[in-house]
Every structure is written in structure tokens, then in C-alpha cells.
Design a protein around this motif. Structure first.
Motif, PDB file in Angstrom:
ATOM      1  N   ASP A  60       2.178  64.852 -21.399  1.00  0.00           N
ATOM      2  CA  ASP A  60       1.892  65.713 -22.552  1.00  0.00           C
ATOM      3  C   ASP A  60       3.153  66.275 -23.224  1.00  0.00           C
ATOM      4  O   ASP A  60       3.110  67.304 -23.895  1.00  0.00           O
ATOM      5  CB  ASP A  60       0.941  66.846 -22.158  1.00  0.00           C
ATOM      6  N   THR A  61       4.275  65.581 -23.050  1.00  0.00           N
ATOM      7  CA  THR A  61       5.486  66.009 -23.738  1.00  0.00           C
ATOM      8  C   THR A  61       5.324  65.877 -25.254  1.00  0.00           C
ATOM      9  O   THR A  61       4.492  65.096 -25.730  1.00  0.00           O
ATOM     10  CB  THR A  61       6.701  65.164 -23.289  1.00  0.00           C
ATOM     11  N   TYR A 168      -2.451  64.698 -27.597  1.00  0.00           N
ATOM     12  CA  TYR A 168      -2.475  65.738 -26.562  1.00  0.00           C
ATOM     13  C   TYR A 168      -1.069  66.290 -26.281  1.00  0.00           C
ATOM     14  O   TYR A 168      -0.852  66.983 -25.281  1.00  0.00           O
ATOM     15  CB  TYR A 168      -3.099  65.191 -25.264  1.00  0.00           C
ATOM     16  N   SER A 169      -0.096  65.983 -27.150  1.00  0.00           N
ATOM     17  CA  SER A 169       1.270  66.471 -26.918  1.00  0.00           C
ATOM     18  C   SER A 169       1.280  67.997 -26.938  1.00  0.00           C
ATOM     19  O   SER A 169       0.593  68.631 -27.732  1.00  0.00           O
ATOM     20  CB  SER A 169       2.222  65.910 -27.962  1.00  0.00           C
ATOM     21  N   LYS A 170       2.086  68.580 -26.057  1.00  0.00           N
ATOM     22  CA  LYS A 170       2.036  70.033 -25.884  1.00  0.00           C
ATOM     23  C   LYS A 170       3.417  70.660 -25.691  1.00  0.00           C
ATOM     24  O   LYS A 170       3.786  71.596 -26.380  1.00  0.00           O
ATOM     25  CB  LYS A 170       1.137  70.353 -24.682  1.00  0.00           C
ATOM     26  N   HIS A 171       4.189  70.148 -24.742  1.00  0.00           N
ATOM     27  CA  HIS A 171       5.454  70.785 -24.357  1.00  0.00           C
ATOM     28  C   HIS A 171       6.634  70.105 -25.051  1.00  0.00           C
ATOM     29  O   HIS A 171       6.944  68.949 -24.776  1.00  0.00           O
ATOM     30  CB  HIS A 171       5.624  70.727 -22.839  1.00  0.00           C
ATOM     31  N   LYS A 172       7.296  70.837 -25.938  1.00  0.00           N
ATOM     32  CA  LYS A 172       8.395  70.264 -26.716  1.00  0.00           C
ATOM     33  C   LYS A 172       9.600  69.949 -25.832  1.00  0.00           C
ATOM     34  O   LYS A 172       9.960  70.745 -24.953  1.00  0.00           O
ATOM     35  CB  LYS A 172       8.832  71.236 -27.815  1.00  0.00           C
ATOM     36  N   VAL A 202       0.767  65.559 -16.921  1.00  0.00           N
ATOM     37  CA  VAL A 202       2.081  65.873 -16.379  1.00  0.00           C
ATOM     38  C   VAL A 202       3.059  65.880 -17.555  1.00  0.00           C
ATOM     39  O   VAL A 202       2.707  65.450 -18.658  1.00  0.00           O
ATOM     40  CB  VAL A 202       2.524  64.844 -15.315  1.00  0.00           C
ATOM     41  N   THR A 203       4.263  66.366 -17.327  1.00  0.00           N
ATOM     42  CA  THR A 203       5.261  66.384 -18.397  1.00  0.00           C
ATOM     43  C   THR A 203       6.527  65.678 -17.946  1.00  0.00           C
ATOM     44  O   THR A 203       7.042  65.972 -16.856  1.00  0.00           O
ATOM     45  CB  THR A 203       5.615  67.842 -18.793  1.00  0.00           C
ATOM     46  N   LEU A 204       6.987  64.737 -18.759  1.00  0.00           N
ATOM     47  CA  LEU A 204       8.327  64.185 -18.587  1.00  0.00           C
ATOM     48  C   LEU A 204       8.946  64.084 -19.977  1.00  0.00           C
ATOM     49  O   LEU A 204       8.371  63.448 -20.857  1.00  0.00           O
ATOM     50  CB  LEU A 204       8.328  62.819 -17.899  1.00  0.00           C
ATOM     51  N   HIS A 205      10.065  64.782 -20.163  1.00  0.00           N
ATOM     52  CA  HIS A 205      10.726  64.752 -21.469  1.00  0.00           C
ATOM     53  C   HIS A 205      11.539  63.461 -21.573  1.00  0.00           C
ATOM     54  O   HIS A 205      12.525  63.279 -20.861  1.00  0.00           O
ATOM     55  CB  HIS A 205      11.600  65.982 -21.663  1.00  0.00           C
TER      56      HIS A 205
END
Length: 341
Positions: A60-61, A168-172, A202-205
Motif C-alpha cells: 500500500d505504498t 489502495y495506495s496509502k503511505h507516501k 504491507v508497505t515497501l517503499h
């Protein structure tokens, strides 16, 4: 194992330059990871291949507008910055073009002085450590001045910035999109949930290192770039539940896959965790938690085609890619999808 073992011939016209209007109507190749057997579908047909109790893992990056066009304060010469990784105290690791203009101590202006960058250091790979000066909130200034950092093989202008974001992107924090997720619509995700499939975010930038070519002949000698990840307790519980119940863990994209394999212990158990990963997955790797993968078609000789080959085998993947070329699939970020079942 040689880098050249992962080469395939791709006609340039098959590199997708723009996204299709309906995200979920792209082509979908379904390949059995054991037999290599292939089916040709439409992406929204993915619903047929997901079963109740499976866990679908999505990254969700959110991509930041990390490409800045400005000028050198001393000379007015044009410069382009690409923000790669945020450090402390308003410093960033950046790629600068042309690099020869960006000596230590040089200052650059963006948006008529709204944002000023000073080069503090030059790293071994040529990237720069830059400190930014501004008044206000950095993210708001970047939203105003920055452009989407599209991959180098996309030469068309993107009309709608949101088409390079997942729904669904959320965390910049990403310098590139987790492109396998671009095929999902909110309606399709709801249908998947209605079928009893658990969604774990999960988040992976994603860093731009994902586009960097493998420059060594021997795959073993390649060093991966490092990327920040975060796995919540809620996501870990959903993934572990699927494994306990002998259901499948299906990753959307290589970034979700790399995140889980970085976090999992030897028994495939996932814990709440965040940190940096430079995991390199290539044939010979034994997966600890990931069963299946939804992914796009990747560049020849890239770390991404090596990863998908490790989930099946090199012969099956290269055969599938040959089939994709023959059937005029669209390749790379805005291209079509593949489900390795």
C-alpha cells in the motif's frame, strides 16, 4: 548463473507507454509454476483463481512526485533531481542529471526559490546527498513542484497522476509504483473480499534501484538496493492464519513478495516488523511463505525476472515471456499481468 541467462528479445512496440482506461481489463496470463502450462485471460478473471481462506498480500505504498526540474543558482543551468531516499534533517539521497553540475556545495532552485537544494555529499554510485531548504511543509511543496518519476522506458506524458498509483495506495514514500497492483479496481477488491479472501496490506517503499540494470555477469555478485518496509500486526496475523489453515499466501507484486520473505522466519511465520531490506531472490532461493504471485512482465536480465523465475523455473518463465510476445501482451509498468499459480 549468468545474467545473460535471463535475456529475452522484446520488440520495442510492446513496451506499454500509457495505462489502459479500465485497470482490470488488461490481459492476464495464468501460468502453472510446476508444469509451465499457460492460459490467456482478462485480469478481472483473477477472481476465478482465488479461493476462500487465501490471503492476498498488497503493497500500500504511495508514489511521491519525486522528479524535480530546476536550475543551478549560480548559472541558471537546467537540472533534474530524482528523490530516492529520505534521511534525517531534510536530507535526501538523490539522482541528479546532469551530474557534473552537482558538485559538493552547489545550490539549486525549484519553483523560483520555493525549494532550495544544496549538495552535501557524493556517494560511490554517483547519487548525491542533498539538503533542502524551504518555508512551510515539505510534502505540500513537493506535491506542487514535483512530477511523477515514471520509468525511463516510458516516454509518453502521463495525463492523470493517479494512474501511477494503486487504488489502495496509502503511505507516501515510493519513487516508483508497485505496478502489479495497478490492475486492481475498488470493485474487484470488493468482489475478492466477498468471496472470503483475506486482504493483507504491507508497505515497501519502492526505490528507483528497481530499474537499475544488473551490471555483473555472474548473478551471485549482484548487490541489491535497500528499501524500507513495514508489516503491521494485523497483516502478520492474516498471513499466518492462511498458512496455519493450509491456504495460500498470494503476493501482488515482487515488492510484497520481497517484504514477506524478508520478515518470515525459517518456518514461514510472519511477525510485526519494520526496517530495511536488500533481499535478492533468484533461482535456487527457497520460499518461506509466498505460494503464488501476481506480477507484470519485467525487463530482460533484471532482478525482477530472476525473482519470478525462482518461484517457477527459468525455462517456464522464458517460455511464458516468448508466448506473451507472440500474443502481443503489453510489457512493463503499464503493461499486462501474469499470475504464477
Amino acid at each position: 548463473m549468468k545474467t545473460s541467462d535471463f535475456y529475452y528479445d522484446l520488440p520495442e512496440e510492446l513496451i506499454a507507454q500509457v495505462p489502459i482506461s479500465d485497470r482490470s481489463s488488461s490481459k492476464l496470463m495464468v501460468m502453472d509454476k510446476k508444469t509451465g502450462e499457460i492460459e490467456h485471460k482478462i485480469f478481472k478473471d483473477i477472481l476465478e483463481y482465488l479461493n476462500e481462506g487465501d490471503c492476498l498480500v498488497l503493497n500500500d505504498t504511495r508514489v511521491i512526485p519525486a522528479r524535480l526540474i530546476g536550475e543551478k543558482v549560480a548559472t541558471g543551468g537546467k537540472i533534474e533531481f530524482l528523490l530516492l531516499k529520505r534521511n534525517d534533517d531534510d536530507t535526501w539521497e538523490t539522482l541528479v542529471k546532469p551530474g557534473k553540475k552537482a558538485k559538493i556545495g552547489s545550490e539549486f532552485s525549484f519553483g523560483n526559490g520555493k525549494l532550495i537544494a544544496q549538495v552535501n555529499n557524493i556517494l560511490e554510485d554517483g547519487s548525491r546527498i542533498v539538503k533542502f531548504k524551504y518555508n512551510g511543509i515539505f510534502e505540500e511543496i513537493l506535491d506542487e513542484l514535483g512530477n511523477m518519476p515514471l520509468p525511463p522506458y516510458i516516454t509518453e506524458t502521463l495525463e492523470d497522476k493517479d494512474r501511477y498509483q494503486t487504488v489502495y495506495s496509502k503511505h507516501k514514500g515510493s519513487a516508483a509504483a508497485p505496478t502489479a497492483g495497478l490492475h486492481f479496481t475498488k470493485e474487484l477488491l470488493q468482489q475478492i473480499k466477498n468471496k472470503g479472501i483475506n486482504l493483507a496490506f504491507v508497505t515497501l517503499h519502492v526505490g528507483l534501484g528497481t530499474f537499475r540494470p544488473v551490471k555483473v555477469d555472474d548473478v551471485d555478485n549482484h548487490k541489491m538496493h535497500s528499501e524500507y518496509y513495514s508489516v503491521s500486526k494485523k497483516a502478520a496475523e492474516k498471513i499466518n492464519k492462511a498458512k496455519i489453515n493450509n491456504k495460500r499466501v498470494i503476493c501482488v507484486g515482487t515488492t510484497s513478495c520481497r517484504t514477506l520473505e524478508s520478515v518470515a522466519d525459517e518456518n514461514g511465520h510472519i511477525a510485526e516488523k519494520n526496517g530495511w531490506t536488500d533481499i535478492f531472490i533468484y533461482p535456487g532461493y527457497k520460499f518461506k511463505v509466498v505460494d503464488n504471485l501476481i506480477t507484470n512482465f519485467h525487463l530482460p536480465e533484471s532482478t525482477l525476472i530472476m525473482l519470478v523465475s525462482s518461484l517457477s523455473n527459468r525455462k517456464n518463465i522464458l517460455n511464458a515471456y516468448e508466448e506473451a510476445v507472440k500474443n502481443r501482451y503489453r510489457f512493463f509498468s503499464f503493461g499486462d499481468a501474469m499470475f504464477i499459480k
